[in-house]
Design a protein around this motif. Sequence first.
Motif, PDB file in Angstrom:
ATOM      1  N   HIS A 140     -23.774  70.264  27.622  1.00  0.00           N
ATOM      2  CA  HIS A 140     -23.199  69.591  26.454  1.00  0.00           C
ATOM      3  C   HIS A 140     -22.444  68.310  26.811  1.00  0.00           C
ATOM      4  O   HIS A 140     -21.987  67.600  25.914  1.00  0.00           O
ATOM      5  N   ARG A 160     -23.622  64.994  25.084  1.00  0.00           N
ATOM      6  CA  ARG A 160     -23.263  64.978  23.670  1.00  0.00           C
ATOM      7  C   ARG A 160     -21.754  64.756  23.494  1.00  0.00           C
ATOM      8  O   ARG A 160     -21.322  64.017  22.619  1.00  0.00           O
ATOM      9  N   ARG A 202     -21.052  61.083  24.185  1.00  0.00           N
ATOM     10  CA  ARG A 202     -21.485  60.227  23.073  1.00  0.00           C
ATOM     11  C   ARG A 202     -20.484  60.284  21.930  1.00  0.00           C
ATOM     12  O   ARG A 202     -20.091  59.262  21.386  1.00  0.00           O
ATOM     13  N   TYR A 203     -20.058  61.494  21.578  1.00  0.00           N
ATOM     14  CA  TYR A 203     -19.102  61.652  20.483  1.00  0.00           C
ATOM     15  C   TYR A 203     -17.754  61.027  20.843  1.00  0.00           C
ATOM     16  O   TYR A 203     -17.158  60.306  20.032  1.00  0.00           O
ATOM     17  N   LYS A 252     -25.242  76.727  20.453  1.00  0.00           N
ATOM     18  CA  LYS A 252     -24.745  75.989  19.283  1.00  0.00           C
ATOM     19  C   LYS A 252     -23.274  76.328  19.037  1.00  0.00           C
ATOM     20  O   LYS A 252     -22.469  75.436  18.748  1.00  0.00           O
ATOM     21  N   ARG A 281     -21.232  74.573  21.715  1.00  0.00           N
ATOM     22  CA  ARG A 281     -21.112  73.148  21.392  1.00  0.00           C
ATOM     23  C   ARG A 281     -20.039  72.931  20.340  1.00  0.00           C
ATOM     24  O   ARG A 281     -19.183  72.055  20.467  1.00  0.00           O
ATOM     25  N   LEU A 321     -16.623  70.793  20.808  1.00  0.00           N
ATOM     26  CA  LEU A 321     -16.294  69.690  19.905  1.00  0.00           C
ATOM     27  C   LEU A 321     -14.965  69.937  19.204  1.00  0.00           C
ATOM     28  O   LEU A 321     -14.199  68.998  18.958  1.00  0.00           O
ATOM     29  N   GLU A 323     -23.813  63.489  15.217  1.00  0.00           N
ATOM     30  CA  GLU A 323     -24.026  64.805  15.832  1.00  0.00           C
ATOM     31  C   GLU A 323     -24.853  65.730  14.949  1.00  0.00           C
ATOM     32  O   GLU A 323     -25.233  66.815  15.368  1.00  0.00           O
ATOM     33  N   GLN A 324     -25.108  65.320  13.718  1.00  0.00           N
ATOM     34  CA  GLN A 324     -25.959  66.036  12.767  1.00  0.00           C
ATOM     35  C   GLN A 324     -25.481  67.465  12.514  1.00  0.00           C
ATOM     36  O   GLN A 324     -26.284  68.389  12.397  1.00  0.00           O
TER      37      GLN A 324
END
Length: 175
Positions: free
Chosen positions: A9, A12, A15-16, A58, A61, A65, A128-129
Amino acid sequence: MNIDAAIVHIPRLRRYARALVGDAAQADDLVQDTLERACQKWALWRPPVAASADEAQKALRSWLLTLMHNLFANQWQQTARHRTVELDEGMDPSYDPTAKMGLQLDLQRALTLLAPQAREVLLLVGMEQLSYAETAQLLGVPVGTVMSRLSRAREQLRRLMEGERPVASVLRAVK
């Protein structure tokens, strides 16, 4: 599940974080702080009962986050307490040093002008959808608040991308 599961992760998270803070060095620091916190709190994370491997990833993640969001919010509040930021009224509105660097830099500049709460929702849903429900759970707010913040953030981002000058205001910590 072991701590190595979090490694997948990192891209991701980077990026965030980069989109959230707008600076590569600060983003890397935020990712590092997030992973350190995850290592410290690893015993508290539990995958959903009877979850498949994909569902567990998921959930991991989302947990990472959430940790990042909380760290960012805490850091932002601490800096807001120490200073009051005013937009410079004397700045020439026609001067734009990023004008020749293209749309990507314009978008990055516009994102940095959004309030942190608006930027978080916009990035989580758009980049991040995540679903509205996942975003609401991650941020600890109702789904309606996510929808409202997202709507206002999109409208403000649209205005900024069209060249409107941000409204001059004083940002301060509210108790």
